[in-house]
Design a protein around this motif. Structure first.
Motif, PDB file in Angstrom:
ATOM      1  N   ASP A  43     -32.855  24.337 -31.946  1.00  0.00           N
ATOM      2  CA  ASP A  43     -31.428  24.216 -32.518  1.00  0.00           C
ATOM      3  C   ASP A  43     -30.862  23.363 -30.799  1.00  0.00           C
ATOM      4  N   ASP A  44     -31.132  24.140 -29.747  1.00  0.00           N
ATOM      5  CA  ASP A  44     -30.718  23.986 -28.157  1.00  0.00           C
ATOM      6  C   ASP A  44     -31.874  23.763 -27.264  1.00  0.00           C
ATOM      7  N   ASN A  45     -32.708  22.192 -28.658  1.00  0.00           N
ATOM      8  CA  ASN A  45     -33.491  21.692 -27.266  1.00  0.00           C
ATOM      9  C   ASN A  45     -34.577  22.496 -26.476  1.00  0.00           C
ATOM     10  N   ASN A 101     -32.575  35.818 -21.897  1.00  0.00           N
ATOM     11  CA  ASN A 101     -31.217  36.714 -22.036  1.00  0.00           C
ATOM     12  C   ASN A 101     -31.219  36.779 -24.146  1.00  0.00           C
ATOM     13  N   HIS A 102     -32.236  35.730 -24.425  1.00  0.00           N
ATOM     14  CA  HIS A 102     -32.005  35.305 -25.923  1.00  0.00           C
ATOM     15  C   HIS A 102     -33.321  34.582 -27.173  1.00  0.00           C
ATOM     16  N   THR A 103     -33.073  34.804 -27.955  1.00  0.00           N
ATOM     17  CA  THR A 103     -34.548  34.087 -28.559  1.00  0.00           C
ATOM     18  C   THR A 103     -33.570  33.602 -29.284  1.00  0.00           C
ATOM     19  N   PHE A 147     -41.313  30.988 -12.506  1.00  0.00           N
ATOM     20  CA  PHE A 147     -40.179  31.075 -13.161  1.00  0.00           C
ATOM     21  C   PHE A 147     -38.705  30.774 -12.782  1.00  0.00           C
ATOM     22  N   ARG A 148     -37.819  30.091 -13.634  1.00  0.00           N
ATOM     23  CA  ARG A 148     -36.949  29.334 -13.688  1.00  0.00           C
ATOM     24  C   ARG A 148     -35.948  30.344 -14.441  1.00  0.00           C
ATOM     25  N   MET A 149     -35.576  31.128 -14.304  1.00  0.00           N
ATOM     26  CA  MET A 149     -34.569  32.082 -15.268  1.00  0.00           C
ATOM     27  C   MET A 149     -33.734  31.292 -15.760  1.00  0.00           C
ATOM     28  N   ASP A 150     -33.088  30.895 -17.036  1.00  0.00           N
ATOM     29  CA  ASP A 150     -32.396  31.101 -17.695  1.00  0.00           C
ATOM     30  C   ASP A 150     -31.452  32.000 -17.803  1.00  0.00           C
ATOM     31  N   VAL A 151     -29.303  31.978 -17.373  1.00  0.00           N
ATOM     32  CA  VAL A 151     -28.710  32.530 -17.321  1.00  0.00           C
ATOM     33  C   VAL A 151     -29.187  33.770 -17.162  1.00  0.00           C
ATOM     34  N   THR A 181     -27.809  31.528 -12.171  1.00  0.00           N
ATOM     35  CA  THR A 181     -26.684  32.364 -11.923  1.00  0.00           C
ATOM     36  C   THR A 181     -25.398  31.771 -11.384  1.00  0.00           C
ATOM     37  N   TRP A 182     -24.679  31.046 -12.884  1.00  0.00           N
ATOM     38  CA  TRP A 182     -23.090  30.618 -12.654  1.00  0.00           C
ATOM     39  C   TRP A 182     -22.677  31.658 -11.799  1.00  0.00           C
ATOM     40  N   SER A 183     -22.387  32.838 -11.859  1.00  0.00           N
ATOM     41  CA  SER A 183     -21.539  33.879 -11.595  1.00  0.00           C
ATOM     42  C   SER A 183     -21.835  34.114 -10.477  1.00  0.00           C
ATOM     43  N   ASN A 190     -28.920  19.104 -13.011  1.00  0.00           N
ATOM     44  CA  ASN A 190     -29.994  19.240 -13.836  1.00  0.00           C
ATOM     45  C   ASN A 190     -29.630  18.421 -15.817  1.00  0.00           C
ATOM     46  N   HIS A 191     -30.599  19.414 -16.286  1.00  0.00           N
ATOM     47  CA  HIS A 191     -30.016  18.594 -17.692  1.00  0.00           C
ATOM     48  C   HIS A 191     -28.708  19.473 -18.350  1.00  0.00           C
ATOM     49  N   ASP A 192     -28.457  19.934 -17.547  1.00  0.00           N
ATOM     50  CA  ASP A 192     -26.943  20.283 -18.865  1.00  0.00           C
ATOM     51  C   ASP A 192     -25.623  19.498 -17.653  1.00  0.00           C
ATOM     52  N   LEU A 193     -26.001  18.555 -16.772  1.00  0.00           N
ATOM     53  CA  LEU A 193     -25.105  18.315 -15.479  1.00  0.00           C
ATOM     54  C   LEU A 193     -25.130  16.653 -16.057  1.00  0.00           C
ATOM     55  N   ILE A 242     -25.856  20.486 -29.026  1.00  0.00           N
ATOM     56  CA  ILE A 242     -25.295  21.038 -29.693  1.00  0.00           C
ATOM     57  C   ILE A 242     -23.842  21.581 -29.008  1.00  0.00           C
ATOM     58  N   GLU A 243     -23.633  22.310 -27.797  1.00  0.00           N
ATOM     59  CA  GLU A 243     -22.513  22.011 -27.243  1.00  0.00           C
ATOM     60  C   GLU A 243     -21.285  20.704 -27.587  1.00  0.00           C
ATOM     61  N   THR A 244     -21.933  19.751 -27.034  1.00  0.00           N
ATOM     62  CA  THR A 244     -21.357  18.487 -27.083  1.00  0.00           C
ATOM     63  C   THR A 244     -20.833  18.608 -28.820  1.00  0.00           C
ATOM     64  N   SER A 274     -20.607  15.401 -20.751  1.00  0.00           N
ATOM     65  CA  SER A 274     -21.891  15.801 -21.507  1.00  0.00           C
ATOM     66  C   SER A 274     -23.392  16.555 -20.981  1.00  0.00           C
ATOM     67  N   ARG A 275     -23.164  16.754 -22.172  1.00  0.00           N
ATOM     68  CA  ARG A 275     -25.123  17.280 -21.587  1.00  0.00           C
ATOM     69  C   ARG A 275     -25.797  16.065 -21.420  1.00  0.00           C
ATOM     70  N   ASP A 276     -25.302  15.742 -22.196  1.00  0.00           N
ATOM     71  CA  ASP A 276     -26.668  14.385 -22.648  1.00  0.00           C
ATOM     72  C   ASP A 276     -26.280  13.068 -21.735  1.00  0.00           C
TER      73      ASP A 276
HETATM   74  O1  ISL Z   1     -23.902  22.902 -18.759  1.00  0.00           O
HETATM   75  C1  ISL Z   1     -23.074  24.481 -19.353  1.00  0.00           C
HETATM   76  C2  ISL Z   1     -22.046  24.816 -18.852  1.00  0.00           C
HETATM   77  O2  ISL Z   1     -20.333  23.874 -19.489  1.00  0.00           O
HETATM   78  C3  ISL Z   1     -23.894  25.836 -20.385  1.00  0.00           C
HETATM   79  O3  ISL Z   1     -23.029  24.273 -21.717  1.00  0.00           O
HETATM   80  C4  ISL Z   1     -24.525  25.907 -20.276  1.00  0.00           C
HETATM   81  O4  ISL Z   1     -24.760  25.912 -21.181  1.00  0.00           O
HETATM   82  C5  ISL Z   1     -24.955  26.895 -19.411  1.00  0.00           C
HETATM   83  O5  ISL Z   1     -24.485  26.651 -18.418  1.00  0.00           O
HETATM   84  C6  ISL Z   1     -26.491  27.503 -19.520  1.00  0.00           C
HETATM   85  O6  ISL Z   1     -27.189  26.938 -19.375  1.00  0.00           O
HETATM   86  C7  ISL Z   1     -28.502  27.510 -20.005  1.00  0.00           C
HETATM   87  O7  ISL Z   1     -28.752  28.409 -21.052  1.00  0.00           O
HETATM   88  C8  ISL Z   1     -28.407  27.489 -21.807  1.00  0.00           C
HETATM   89  C9  ISL Z   1     -29.336  26.382 -22.242  1.00  0.00           C
HETATM   90  O8  ISL Z   1     -28.294  25.927 -23.244  1.00  0.00           O
HETATM   91  C10 ISL Z   1     -29.217  25.469 -21.114  1.00  0.00           C
HETATM   92  O9  ISL Z   1     -29.542  24.468 -21.454  1.00  0.00           O
HETATM   93  C11 ISL Z   1     -29.478  26.345 -19.629  1.00  0.00           C
HETATM   94  O10 ISL Z   1     -29.892  25.432 -19.183  1.00  0.00           O
HETATM   95  C12 ISL Z   1     -28.916  28.592 -22.920  1.00  0.00           C
HETATM   96  O11 ISL Z   1     -29.982  28.902 -23.041  1.00  0.00           O
END
Ligand code: ISL
Ligand code: CA
Length: 557
Positions: free
Chosen positions: A71-73, A114-116, A209-213, A255-257, A327-330, A386-388, A413-415
């Motif tokens: 759903d979110d690659n 953070n989620h499954t 590990f790279r630790m997602d959010v 850690t975006w925060s 990265n893959h989001d930017l 999915i975000e876009t 867009s993340r794409d």
């Molecule tokens: O890129 C972003 C900033 O707008 C967010 O959409 C991004 O999803 C968020 O920063 C967190 O990213 C991480 O967790 C998401 C995943 O979709 C991202 O690819 C990942 O890097 C949820 O697991």
């Protein structure tokens, strides 16, 4: 490490192997397709290890390869100890691990806890009913007083963060898509299960590990606290005790925060948490206060330099920085911070130089090393993220014009970062013999890995040089950072100093020629380390820089 480096008396902190490493991020879906189904896969990655070895990187951070409904690659995981069939098998993964290791390359896995996925067995169990033993693995609440969601927490992908589960009448929390239910870290069973899973991978030889959010795991949804919850650091310290202690892994938290102060909590030497975190201040700095990344502010080099200098200073004595542009989001670095037309090559090189000469561990996102550019999609049908797609629906419903949305997507867009890696000038850049899951860039004829490897003046060879210099020069790894000309709107100037060694980095981050007056102490001579246009080994008081020209000089006393 050389004998000299190990004994270098100027290095006063304890060396860690990852201090001098460079990490390469692979987004598996878009890297290399081995079987023509249009989706990148693990055998594809194995086939490109020679290329990565040539580039000189030490580690691969693999975006998720686990079982997932995608759903979110893959950031929606249905089984943490299996591989998604479109990416391969566990045996393929062990082969990748072994073959990378033969080349001195470690594998860092993406830890998404953070989620499954809503298809993870824990969630399938949990949604069976309030009395199920896995119910409390997730975050359930009764409806609010009006019968709607418990509160107005918003999902990062748009819309309410709460989804009704009709069979129990309760809502579950999802900070991302509704197919990514948040785990309840207050539950000890969740924490135990995550640590067991981490140990399973670490025991099999992954490098970290790279630790997602990861800053979200301490959330308190009733108080609308998502990032930096009160028990966040307790959980990370517990995780360290249960998995990382007595191991020598690299860990990096997304850690975006994070602030400079909290970065010291995550990465301080006596904290026993993480090796380092990703901070995003240079990214969000160009986002609009209201519309976020979908409407961006103009480029401001003075502000950008201030962000980097602040982080360099803040983690000078303790903690450790991670260094990245993309990265893959930017968006693609060269499209976002550089110039992806006439000056694509020098601007990609200059961006690389100013980042890689800083103190911290650099991360290179796939394709950055050949100066890949943003996607140039013209219609929403070409986007897959999915975000876009969610934001497109929401923003158009709120009155934004389709053209304005596409303009925002062009920038952010993340794409942009997810188009296929171009290996050759063949159709789809040789990424696949079939039809790629997302369209390749239109410029693969000229921007591709084969062309870059063949050309010794390419962005690729510039990255290779920067990665090697970090291994041979302690001053790049450990030197003290000092910036100059902070108010200059085009020029970035800083030095790194360690013992008698000093590296001077001078860069024109603009497409206009610049004549700059240097501070007296910068006037220097020495060895040309790296450059965009021609090797420069001495600096006079007045220097003329071409558009996007940059260079570094090493002075030894
Ligand atoms: O890129 C972003 C900033 O707008 C967010 O959409 C991004 O999803 C968020 O920063 C967190 O990213 C991480 O967790 C998401 C995943 O979709 C991202 O690819 C990942 O890097 C949820 O697991
Ligand atoms: Ca494939």
């Amino acid at each position: 490490m050389t004998e000299h480096a190990r004994l270098n008396p100027a290095v006063t902190i304890t060396r860690q192997w990852w201090h001098s490493s460079t990490v390469y991020q692979i987004y598996p879906r878009s890297f290399a397709d081995s079987n023509g189904d249009g989706i990148g896969d693990i055998p594809g990655i194995i086939s490109k290890l020679d290329y990565l070895e040539k580039l000189g990187i030490d580690l691969i951070w693999l975006s998720p390869i686990y079982a997932s409904p995608m759903d979110d690659n893959g950031y929606d995981i249905s089984n943490y100890q299996d591989i998604a069939p479109e990416f391969g098998t566990l045996d393929d993964f062990w082969e990748l691990l072994a073959k990378a290791k033969e080349r001195g390359i470690g594998i860092v896995l993406d830890l998404v806890v953070n989620h499954t996925s809503d298809e993870h067995d824990w969630f399938l169990q949990a949604r069976k009913g309030r009395n199920n033993q896995f119910r409390d693995f997730y975050i359930w609440r009764d409806p609010g007083p009006d019968g709607g969601p418990p509160n107005d927490l918003q999902s990062i992908f748009g819309g309410s963060a709460w989804e009704l589960d009709p069979s129990s009448g309760q809502y579950y929390l999802h900070l991302f898509s509704r197919r990514q239910p948040d785990l309840n870290w207050e539950n000890e069973g969740v924490r135990r299960a995550v640590y067991d899973m981490m140990n399973w991978w670490l025991d099999r030889g992954i490098a970290g590990f790279r630790m997602d959010v990861i800053d979200l795991i301490g959330k308190q949804p009733d108080k609308q606290i998502t990032a930096d919850g009160p028990h966040l650091h307790d959980y990370i310290q517990e995780m360290h005790r249960e998995t990382l202690r007595h191991r020598d892994a690299l860990t990096v938290g997304e850690t975006w925060s994070v602030t400079p102060d909290s970065a010291l909590l995550y990465s301080g030497r006596e904290r026993h948490e993480l090796s380092m975190v990703f901070q995003f201040e240079h990214v969000t700095q160009r986002w609009d206060e209201v519309f976020g990344k979908w409407r961006s502010k103009p480029f401001d080099l003075v502000a950008l330099k201030a962000v980097f200098s602040k982080w360099q200073q803040a983690l000078a004595e303790d903690g450790w920085n991670s260094l990245f542009w993309g990265n893959h989001d930017l968006p693609r670095a060269v499209s976002r911070y550089g110039e992806d037309g006439e000056f694509r090559v020098p601007s990609a090189k200059t961006l690389a130089t100013v980042l890689h000469m800083m103190r911290g561990t650099p991360y290179v996102y796939q394709g950055e090393e050949i100066g890949m550019t943003n996607a140039s999609f013209t219609s929403i049908e070409q986007y897959k993220d999915i975000e876009t797609l969610n934001m497109h629906r929401l923003h158009l419903a709120a009155g934004l014009s389709p053209q304005d949305f596409i303009a925002g997507a062009h920038m952010n867009s993340r794409d942009n970062a997810r188009t296929p890696m171009p290996w050759t000038d063949a159709p789809h850049g040789g990424f696949t013999t079939g039809t790629p899951w997302i369209e390749a860039n239109g410029n693969v004829g000229s921007i591709n890995a084969a062309a870059a490897v063949d050309d010794d003046q390419s962005v690729f060879h510039h990255y290779r040089k920067l990665i090697t210099l970090r291994k041979t020069h302690d001053v790049i790894v450990y030197g003290r950072y000092q910036s100059y000309l902070d108010q200059h709107p085009e020029v970035f100037l800083y030095t790194r100093t360690l013992g008698g060694d000093r590296v001077t980095v001078l860069a024109n981050l603009s497409k206009a020629p610049v004549v700059v007056e240097l501070p007296g102490e910068i006037v220097t001579g020495g060895e040309a380390l790296v450059w965009t246009h021609q090797p420069i080994s001495s600096l006079e008081q007045t220097v003329s820089l071409r558009p996007w020209e940059s260079f570094c000089i090493l002075t030894r006393t």
